[in-house]
Design a protein around this motif. Structure first.
Motif, PDB file in Angstrom:
ATOM      1  N   THR A  83     139.087 -37.198  29.435  1.00  0.00           N
ATOM      2  CA  THR A  83     139.116 -36.337  30.625  1.00  0.00           C
ATOM      3  C   THR A  83     138.022 -35.274  30.606  1.00  0.00           C
ATOM      4  OG1 THR A  83     140.830 -34.925  29.646  1.00  0.00           O
ATOM      5  CG2 THR A  83     141.560 -36.746  31.079  1.00  0.00           C
ATOM      6  N   ALA A  84     137.469 -34.970  29.464  1.00  0.00           N
ATOM      7  CA  ALA A  84     136.342 -34.031  29.407  1.00  0.00           C
ATOM      8  C   ALA A  84     135.075 -34.661  29.982  1.00  0.00           C
ATOM      9  CB  ALA A  84     136.095 -33.580  27.970  1.00  0.00           C
ATOM     10  N   LEU A  85     134.985 -35.981  29.947  1.00  0.00           N
ATOM     11  CA  LEU A  85     133.777 -36.689  30.370  1.00  0.00           C
ATOM     12  C   LEU A  85     133.894 -37.411  31.700  1.00  0.00           C
ATOM     13  CD1 LEU A  85     132.874 -38.383  26.965  1.00  0.00           C
ATOM     14  CD2 LEU A  85     131.720 -36.424  28.032  1.00  0.00           C
ATOM     15  N   MET A  86     135.102 -37.822  32.080  1.00  0.00           N
ATOM     16  CA  MET A  86     135.222 -38.700  33.239  1.00  0.00           C
ATOM     17  C   MET A  86     136.552 -38.541  33.951  1.00  0.00           C
ATOM     18  SD  MET A  86     135.207 -42.231  31.015  1.00  0.00           S
ATOM     19  CE  MET A  86     134.202 -41.599  29.679  1.00  0.00           C
ATOM     20  N   ILE A  87     136.605 -39.115  35.159  1.00  0.00           N
ATOM     21  CA  ILE A  87     137.773 -39.046  36.032  1.00  0.00           C
ATOM     22  C   ILE A  87     138.167 -40.480  36.393  1.00  0.00           C
ATOM     23  CG2 ILE A  87     138.577 -38.260  38.297  1.00  0.00           C
ATOM     24  CD1 ILE A  87     136.245 -36.126  38.070  1.00  0.00           C
ATOM     25  N   PRO A  88     139.434 -40.837  36.254  1.00  0.00           N
ATOM     26  CA  PRO A  88     139.849 -42.191  36.626  1.00  0.00           C
ATOM     27  C   PRO A  88     139.618 -42.459  38.117  1.00  0.00           C
ATOM     28  CG  PRO A  88     141.583 -41.076  35.380  1.00  0.00           C
ATOM     29  CD  PRO A  88     140.550 -40.048  35.715  1.00  0.00           C
ATOM     30  N   ILE A  89     139.107 -43.657  38.414  1.00  0.00           N
ATOM     31  CA  ILE A  89     138.933 -44.074  39.806  1.00  0.00           C
ATOM     32  C   ILE A  89     139.984 -45.119  40.152  1.00  0.00           C
ATOM     33  CG2 ILE A  89     137.419 -45.222  41.470  1.00  0.00           C
ATOM     34  CD1 ILE A  89     135.023 -44.046  39.919  1.00  0.00           C
ATOM     35  N   THR A  90     139.993 -46.230  39.420  1.00  0.00           N
ATOM     36  CA  THR A  90     140.947 -47.304  39.696  1.00  0.00           C
ATOM     37  C   THR A  90     140.961 -48.298  38.550  1.00  0.00           C
ATOM     38  OG1 THR A  90     141.681 -48.819  41.449  1.00  0.00           O
ATOM     39  CG2 THR A  90     139.339 -48.876  40.889  1.00  0.00           C
ATOM     40  N   ASP A  91     141.940 -49.179  38.571  1.00  0.00           N
ATOM     41  CA  ASP A  91     142.002 -50.302  37.645  1.00  0.00           C
ATOM     42  C   ASP A  91     141.627 -51.566  38.396  1.00  0.00           C
ATOM     43  OD1 ASP A  91     142.897 -48.626  35.634  1.00  0.00           O
ATOM     44  OD2 ASP A  91     145.004 -49.110  35.944  1.00  0.00           O
ATOM     45  N   LEU A  92     140.856 -52.402  37.759  1.00  0.00           N
ATOM     46  CA  LEU A  92     140.480 -53.708  38.287  1.00  0.00           C
ATOM     47  C   LEU A  92     141.102 -54.770  37.374  1.00  0.00           C
ATOM     48  CD1 LEU A  92     136.743 -53.035  39.229  1.00  0.00           C
ATOM     49  CD2 LEU A  92     138.745 -53.061  40.745  1.00  0.00           C
ATOM     50  N   PRO A  93     140.973 -56.050  37.710  1.00  0.00           N
ATOM     51  CA  PRO A  93     141.649 -57.083  36.915  1.00  0.00           C
ATOM     52  C   PRO A  93     141.393 -57.015  35.405  1.00  0.00           C
ATOM     53  CG  PRO A  93     140.862 -58.029  38.949  1.00  0.00           C
ATOM     54  CD  PRO A  93     140.320 -56.620  38.891  1.00  0.00           C
ATOM     55  N   ALA A  94     140.160 -56.730  34.989  1.00  0.00           N
ATOM     56  CA  ALA A  94     139.838 -56.753  33.559  1.00  0.00           C
ATOM     57  C   ALA A  94     139.324 -55.418  33.045  1.00  0.00           C
ATOM     58  CB  ALA A  94     138.803 -57.838  33.291  1.00  0.00           C
TER      59      ALA A  94
ATOM     60  N   LEU B  44     134.745 -42.225  37.018  1.00  0.00           N
ATOM     61  CA  LEU B  44     133.577 -41.488  37.481  1.00  0.00           C
ATOM     62  C   LEU B  44     133.136 -40.587  36.346  1.00  0.00           C
ATOM     63  CD1 LEU B  44     131.801 -40.915  40.020  1.00  0.00           C
ATOM     64  CD2 LEU B  44     133.192 -38.846  40.295  1.00  0.00           C
ATOM     65  N   PHE B  45     131.870 -40.676  35.973  1.00  0.00           N
ATOM     66  CA  PHE B  45     131.326 -39.810  34.935  1.00  0.00           C
ATOM     67  C   PHE B  45     131.127 -38.431  35.541  1.00  0.00           C
ATOM     68  CE2 PHE B  45     128.349 -38.639  31.520  1.00  0.00           C
ATOM     69  CZ  PHE B  45     129.014 -39.185  30.439  1.00  0.00           C
ATOM     70  N   LYS B  46     131.532 -37.378  34.850  1.00  0.00           N
ATOM     71  CA  LYS B  46     131.461 -36.037  35.434  1.00  0.00           C
ATOM     72  C   LYS B  46     130.035 -35.570  35.693  1.00  0.00           C
ATOM     73  CE  LYS B  46     135.981 -34.221  34.246  1.00  0.00           C
ATOM     74  NZ  LYS B  46     136.725 -33.183  33.511  1.00  0.00           N
ATOM     75  N   ASP B  47     129.079 -35.986  34.887  1.00  0.00           N
ATOM     76  CA  ASP B  47     127.683 -35.641  35.176  1.00  0.00           C
ATOM     77  C   ASP B  47     127.218 -36.513  36.333  1.00  0.00           C
ATOM     78  OD1 ASP B  47     124.973 -35.166  35.365  1.00  0.00           O
ATOM     79  OD2 ASP B  47     124.498 -35.790  33.327  1.00  0.00           O
ATOM     80  N   GLN B  48     127.037 -35.902  37.472  1.00  0.00           N
ATOM     81  CA  GLN B  48     126.630 -36.635  38.667  1.00  0.00           C
ATOM     82  C   GLN B  48     125.167 -36.380  39.024  1.00  0.00           C
ATOM     83  OE1 GLN B  48     128.551 -38.965  40.886  1.00  0.00           O
ATOM     84  NE2 GLN B  48     129.097 -39.147  38.718  1.00  0.00           N
ATOM     85  N   THR B  49     124.318 -36.205  37.998  1.00  0.00           N
ATOM     86  CA  THR B  49     122.880 -36.123  38.230  1.00  0.00           C
ATOM     87  C   THR B  49     122.440 -37.337  39.034  1.00  0.00           C
ATOM     88  OG1 THR B  49     122.542 -34.857  36.214  1.00  0.00           O
ATOM     89  CG2 THR B  49     120.622 -36.012  37.108  1.00  0.00           C
TER      90      THR B  49
END
Length: 139
Positions: free
Chosen positions: A13-24, A29-34
């Protein structure tokens, strides 16, 4: 030490935010959005390398990676998606998908994994991008 992808914790959670689960895979989303839309596609099961997958799981995972990269290209106007696979410190197979544009940082060069000038957003900014990707993956 536990795997942050198998047992999500503050390292994740320090680095990224869950978006969704896919089949595999699980998509984050990576928090650095450069590079707007930069995301992580992590294998749903704990594997370290592509060769650790069965043939069917390899196909399913690479389909997920391709699906997400297509969404990032369309949603963020990327001219190229950079794919990076590291894992020295997080030995769970995951791809960094980095939408690149000619007028953005590092065009024509590898992206910087940990930028000292990372572009961090407020909660609303992240929510907008997460929802944009999530909606596009549903279609």
């Amino acid at each position: 030490m536990t795997c942050m992808y198998c047992e999500p914790d503050e390292r994740l959670t320090a680095l990224m935010i869950p978006i969704t689960d896919l089949p595999a895979s699980c998509v984050y989303l990576f928090k650095d959005q450069t590079h707007e839309g930069r995301a992580i596609v992590a294998a749903r099961t704990h594997v370290k390398e592509l060769h650790d997958f069965s043939d069917a799981d390899l196909i399913a995972f690479t389909r997920d990676v391709a699906r997400v990269s297509g969404v990032l290209e369309r949603q963020f106007g990327a001219h190229k998606i950079n794919y990076a696979v590291f894992g020295d410190l997080a030995p769970h197979l995951h791809f960094h998908l980095v939408p690149k544009k000619p007028d953005a940082p590092e065009w024509g060069q590898p992206f910087i994994l940990k930028r000292p000038d990372a572009r961090l957003l407020d909660e609303k900014g992240y929510t907008v991008i997460v929802e944009k990707i999530r909606a596009a993956l549903k279609t």
